[in-house]
Design a protein around this motif. Sequence first.
Motif, PDB file in Angstrom:
ATOM      1  N   THR A  83      -0.162   7.048  -3.884  1.00 57.37           N
ATOM      2  CA  THR A  83      -1.778   6.931  -2.920  1.00 57.37           C
ATOM      3  C   THR A  83      -2.046   5.170  -2.918  1.00 57.37           C
ATOM      4  OG1 THR A  83      -2.399   9.037  -3.616  1.00 57.37           O
ATOM      5  CG2 THR A  83      -4.117   7.327  -2.683  1.00 57.37           C
ATOM      6  N   PHE A  84      -2.399   4.542  -1.966  1.00 53.52           N
ATOM      7  CA  PHE A  84      -2.613   3.261  -1.763  1.00 53.52           C
ATOM      8  C   PHE A  84      -3.793   3.148  -2.934  1.00 53.52           C
ATOM      9  CE2 PHE A  84      -0.101   3.114   2.410  1.00 53.52           C
ATOM     10  CZ  PHE A  84       1.156   2.663   1.532  1.00 53.52           C
ATOM     11  N   LEU A  85      -3.810   1.910  -3.659  1.00 52.87           N
ATOM     12  CA  LEU A  85      -5.024   1.537  -4.292  1.00 52.87           C
ATOM     13  C   LEU A  85      -5.498   0.284  -3.837  1.00 52.87           C
ATOM     14  CD1 LEU A  85      -3.735   1.764  -8.086  1.00 52.87           C
ATOM     15  CD2 LEU A  85      -5.077   3.688  -6.833  1.00 52.87           C
ATOM     16  N   LEU A 129      -5.533   2.610   5.237  1.00 55.56           N
ATOM     17  CA  LEU A 129      -4.406   2.580   4.185  1.00 55.56           C
ATOM     18  C   LEU A 129      -5.029   3.046   2.942  1.00 55.56           C
ATOM     19  CD1 LEU A 129      -2.642  -0.682   5.276  1.00 55.56           C
ATOM     20  CD2 LEU A 129      -1.654   2.083   5.702  1.00 55.56           C
ATOM     21  N   VAL A 130      -5.964   2.366   2.182  1.00 58.47           N
ATOM     22  CA  VAL A 130      -6.405   2.536   1.060  1.00 58.47           C
ATOM     23  C   VAL A 130      -6.937   3.945   0.791  1.00 58.47           C
ATOM     24  CG1 VAL A 130      -8.145   1.942  -1.061  1.00 58.47           C
ATOM     25  CG2 VAL A 130      -6.705   0.098   0.303  1.00 58.47           C
ATOM     26  N   GLY A 131      -6.253   4.802  -0.221  1.00 59.85           N
ATOM     27  CA  GLY A 131      -6.954   5.841  -0.439  1.00 59.85           C
ATOM     28  C   GLY A 131      -6.004   7.109   0.101  1.00 59.85           C
ATOM     29  N   ASN A 132      -5.030   6.539   0.757  1.00 57.39           N
ATOM     30  CA  ASN A 132      -4.162   7.342   1.622  1.00 57.39           C
ATOM     31  C   ASN A 132      -2.886   7.452   0.954  1.00 57.39           C
ATOM     32  OD1 ASN A 132      -4.905   9.045   3.809  1.00 57.39           O
ATOM     33  ND2 ASN A 132      -5.515   7.174   5.033  1.00 57.39           N
ATOM     34  N   ASP A 133      -2.170   8.539   1.214  1.00 50.91           N
ATOM     35  CA  ASP A 133      -0.678   8.874   0.679  1.00 50.91           C
ATOM     36  C   ASP A 133       0.371   7.918   1.454  1.00 50.91           C
ATOM     37  OD1 ASP A 133       2.038   9.653  -0.008  1.00 50.91           O
ATOM     38  OD2 ASP A 133       0.783  11.432  -0.489  1.00 50.91           O
TER      39      ASP A 133
END
Length: 713
Positions: free
Chosen positions: A176-178, A195-199
Amino acid sequence: MKHLENEPVLSQNVLEALPGAVALIDDHGVIGAVNQRLSVLTGYEREDLVGQDIAVILPDLDRQASCVARRNRVGAKASAPAPLDQQLAISCRDGSSQLVTCSFSQFDLEGKLWIIVAINDNAAQRAAEVARGIAEDRSAQVEAAAAAAVAQSEQRFRLAFEGNMAPMVFSNQDGTFLEVNDSYCKMTGHSREELVGNDSKHFTYPEDIGITENVTRRLNSGETDQVRYTKRFLHKNGRIVVAEVSVCSARDEGGKTIYFVSSVRDITEERALSTQLSYQALHDPLTGLANRALFDDRLEQAKARVIRQGDLGAVLLLDLDDFKGVNDAYGHLVGDQLLIMIAHRFETVTRSSDTICRFGGDEFLYLAEGLSSDAEAEKIAERLLGALSEPFRFDGVSIDQHASIGIVVWDNTSTHTNNVELVQNADASMYEAKRQGHGHLVVFTPDIRLEAVSRFALVQELRQALALGQLEMHYQPIIDLTTTEVVGFESLMRWQHPERGWVPPDVFIPLAEQSDLILELGAFAMHESVMAASLWEPQGPRAVSPYVTVNLSAHQFHDPNLVAMIESEIAQAGLAPERLVLEVTERVALHDIAETLVIMDQLNRLGIGVALDDFGTGYSSLSYLAALNPKIIKIDQSFVRPKHDQGRSNTLLEAIVTLGNKLDMIVLAEGVETPAQLERLHDLHCDLGQGFLWSPAVPNEEAITMLGEASDT
Ligand code: C2E
Ligand code: CA
Ligand code: CA
């Protein structure tokens, strides 16, 4: 510091070789030397620091340094001092500072004390701290400096991350994008929020999700800390982005992965270019077929498979018949277009397991796999020949193009044959196919190899034959069918080989024609024939001296020195030009009509005649006959002694004789063996005859005797 610099143990080179940043100070804290790493770390040049107080870069050291120095001075000679480690803030030229670990050790040089300050900038540790945002507890003494250093480092790190040209991303163990930077957003076409929070899976090209998962698994397992791999991303607009990803894992103190840092390089264009380049490296630019390099590669693989599977493979070498004629007649553009069309037709009959390659010029190679018999290879060859059966129509022309094929079939017992040999064997078989006429196919047998080897040896020997006097010209009389007078002789070359005996010109002339050797042989034939003819006395009631007809090969006919060479030969021998006739085959003459007309014009002006040899065997003979206007047409033996379809041959014979007579050309029938044939020619009003009925070709002495006997009767 002169003294110190001259000291081999502590020369600048030694300082540079040390792993970290190093400063050398005296017991007053004055810097005597620094290495390049310290300059990089602080931003100060070496000259800025040498001679300055160490406080310039380590403001907190003052007290400590003297303390260390004093302490060490006490026990200087007694025992080796243990290095002391201190966490200190180092000041950089740009005003920033950062937390470093300094270790001190002293040494005594000629009574003077020196302290080595080795500085470790804790880079790896700092990166981890910054990213985690965790500042660890430090001793009260350095806490404030450390906090400031972390804050500054964090800022510098942020700048480096945000402003980095390379797409960068932080992600957790599940992918998962931080955090992502701008370049990453740009590369994927997605915003930071998307993007952030997504796989990361959602932004990966579906086929490459497995690769990515595998990398994550390896990093999570602790098998490695860093992996570099290539994967494809899916851009928001659907485009595929090929990228090289370097991913490192950051671990906590227990060794557990806490996040991954990935740096990405977009190599889409690079890949496209290299794909294009490798395509070009492996394909023929004209036809788009595989080229020789790709063929060789496939052949290697095919050989390995044949060994494994125990079936058969085959290489077919296909050579277009008389393709040069197309180039000569219609030009290279048409020739190229024809090659492209031929390649397309071949592709339509190429099995998916097989490879068709353009071998160069007008040659193609076909690699067949998984065969169970020779017959299957022959079937493939027939399919290829069949692909050429329909004429090619374009640009208002219609061209019939056929080919000859040599086939080599191999199994797992013969795979030792290397690629070059395989193709050579296919080539030797193709040579056999050509010998059988156009549009044939021949399967390789060991005899063909022997044949090819002996042919090669023969060429080597033929090169010597001239010098060794093994070549000789013989003369076959040409008879006037009305008066039975000998009006001329055709000169024919003979090779008396010491071991093989008499080698027929049908064998060695075509070999010589493959190189410039034919020019040497041709010059020899011309010289001998002209000299021989100069000895022949006038014949018959009209007292006309017989002429000599000399065969010219294609090579010779197009040799720019031909006319000059002939002129000089007849001048030397004192032979009247009208007593020399050059025999050129219909095929050679029609090859490039324009050039032929120029050469014939030059010869006519010298008074030298031309005989069109093997007349009737070419394809467009009649239409060009009038334009060429040869002195003599020599009707091919196949019309005089037909093997099959006698009726048709007779009709053609009659037509040719009539046509020649109408065009005021002298018609000569070759290969007359029987009185019946003679009678028929006589009836048709054929002018001249040549053949075993009268005499084969004989040495010049016999020809002279023959002339003497004729004039006696
Ligand atoms: P070609 O120019 O068509 O020569 C006629 C061939 O027919 C000669 O074969 C001749 O011996 C043979 N021949 C003549 N009368 C009869 C007959 O009644 N029956 C049969 N069965 N054959 C007959 P040869 O001497 O073996 O020459 C073969 C070919 O080699 C020639 O065919 C010619 O193309 C080439 N050749 C010979 N000498 C030379 C040369 O000096 N230069 C070049 N360029 N080619 C040559
Ligand atoms: Ca001839
Ligand atoms: Ca002939």
